[in-house]
Design a protein around this motif. Structure first.
Motif, PDB file in Angstrom:
ATOM      1  N   GLN A  75       0.837  -1.204   0.000  1.00  0.00           N
ATOM      2  CA  GLN A  75       0.000   0.000   0.000  1.00  0.00           C
ATOM      3  C   GLN A  75       0.874   1.257   0.000  1.00  0.00           C
ATOM      4  OE1 GLN A  75      -3.081  -0.010   3.017  1.00  0.00           O
ATOM      5  NE2 GLN A  75      -3.342  -2.217   2.836  1.00  0.00           N
ATOM      6  N   SER A  78       2.200   1.719  -3.452  1.00  0.00           N
ATOM      7  CA  SER A  78       1.136   2.221  -4.317  1.00  0.00           C
ATOM      8  C   SER A  78       0.904   3.713  -4.086  1.00  0.00           C
ATOM      9  CB  SER A  78      -0.150   1.436  -4.061  1.00  0.00           C
ATOM     10  OG  SER A  78      -1.205   1.933  -4.846  1.00  0.00           O
ATOM     11  N   SER A 135      -0.128  -8.605  -6.927  1.00  0.00           N
ATOM     12  CA  SER A 135       0.294  -7.962  -5.684  1.00  0.00           C
ATOM     13  C   SER A 135       1.405  -8.747  -5.006  1.00  0.00           C
ATOM     14  CB  SER A 135      -0.896  -7.810  -4.742  1.00  0.00           C
ATOM     15  OG  SER A 135      -1.489  -9.064  -4.468  1.00  0.00           O
ATOM     16  N   GLN A 279      -5.544   0.458  -9.690  1.00  0.00           N
ATOM     17  CA  GLN A 279      -4.918   1.687  -9.200  1.00  0.00           C
ATOM     18  C   GLN A 279      -3.564   1.933  -9.855  1.00  0.00           C
ATOM     19  OE1 GLN A 279      -5.407  -1.028  -7.470  1.00  0.00           O
ATOM     20  NE2 GLN A 279      -3.727  -1.521  -6.074  1.00  0.00           N
ATOM     21  N   ARG A 280      -2.942   0.873 -10.407  1.00  0.00           N
ATOM     22  CA  ARG A 280      -1.627   1.040 -11.034  1.00  0.00           C
ATOM     23  C   ARG A 280      -1.724   1.781 -12.367  1.00  0.00           C
ATOM     24  NH1 ARG A 280       2.658   0.981  -8.545  1.00  0.00           N
ATOM     25  NH2 ARG A 280       3.872  -0.048 -10.168  1.00  0.00           N
TER      26      ARG A 280
END
Length: 302
Positions: A75, A78, A135, A279-280
């Motif tokens: 996280q 990210s 992930s 989200q990437r």
């Protein structure tokens, strides 16, 4: 103590099972890394790792701690990438995992062009047929064959992944042309080995899916070697049509027409998928690669 650094060290030891390998990843002496991890254990008041002369394993509480802190580190990474995403020029290391046989004929030529377009992106390419958890495996983009995955990722179908059976005319002249799937028991089979074992040949006969695989004469996870064997007339091979189309078009290989047809699965919606975490896509390097690969591969009509 820099606890965040110690946690990173601990996670790498957990993933590699080795203080030496973990130290190489961070370019620090193993003794220094070991002291940091020991300090972390002392602060927590618990043994996270079980050490022996050969291997390092997680303790029971170590497993629990690793699961939690590794998720926090992902996280954090990210969040860091989100902040970096405000930059306008795609840059940094881009990690792509793709199927072995997809790499050389399709992916690598495209990535050469991609590198010319985005010279500040450092490509880190890993070819493997193992299933990838984005992930867990620290991968930005994965390209895999099969069905659309159930995991919570974006999956874009790049192309169909139809498998066909082929042989040389020389082989068929010597051994006969199979007309039905049951005729294959009199032929020689060349099989690609997946992480789950050799691909089986199946056919729906009288409403039931049956294994109609020919007797095995060669098995390998190296498609090039199997292709050489089928081209030299040593048997029948099933492979993706996109991989064989040039050989079929030139007449070097003949596509078999069997009734009913054979396949490697009872489904008919196999595909090649590009996978990434939603989200990437906010990160410029990932967005650039996704947009480029999707546009080039989907428009190529493989």
């Amino acid at each position: 103590m820099d606890q965040l650094r110690a946690i990173r060290y601990f996670c790498k030891v957990a993933e590699t099972g080795s203080f030496t390998q973990a130290a190489l990843s961070f370019h620090v002496p193993p003794s220094s890394l070991s002291r940091r991890v020991a300090d972390l254990e002392r602060i927590l008041g618990a043994s996270l790792l079980r050490r022996s002369t050969r291997v390092v394993k997680l303790t029971e509480i170590g497993h629990t701690y690793y699961a939690q802190v590794s998720d926090i580190l992902r996280q954090l990474e990210s969040s860091n990438d989100t902040v970096r995403s405000y930059q306008t020029i795609p840059t940094g290391q881009l990690r792509i995992s793709a199927m072995v046989e997809f790499g050389e004929p399709i992916l690598f030529p495209l990535l050469d062009e991609f590198s010319q377009r985005y010279p500040q992106i450092i490509l880190d390419i890993r070819l493997s047929d193992e299933l990838t958890a984005l992930s867990r495996d620290d991968v930005d983009i994965a390209i895999r064959g099969g069905y659309a995955p159930n995991e919570r990722v974006v999956a874009i179908k790049l192309m169909a992944n139809e498998f066909v059976a082929v042989a040389t005319q020389q082989y068929l002249t010597q051994n006969g042309m199979p007309k039905s799937p049951l005729d294959l028991k009199h032929h020689s089979g060349l099989y690609y080995r997946t992480p789950n074992g050799p691909l089986r040949w199946t056919s729906e006969i009288n409403g039931q899916w049956q294994d109609v695989s020919a007797p095995q004469v060669a098995i390998s996870n190296n498609g090039k070697w199997l292709l050489r064997k089928v081209l030299s007339g040593q048997g029948i091979m099933m492979a993706p049509k996109w991989l064989l189309k040039d050989y079929i078009g030139s007449g070097e290989l003949k596509e078999l027409t069997l009734t009913p047809q054979i396949n490697i699965t009872s489904g008919n919606d196999l595909g090649i998928y590009l996978l990434y975490q939603k989200q990437r896509y906010l990160v410029p390097k990932v967005k650039a690669a996704v947009d480029f690969l999707v546009a080039r591969i989907k428009n190529a009509h493989y």
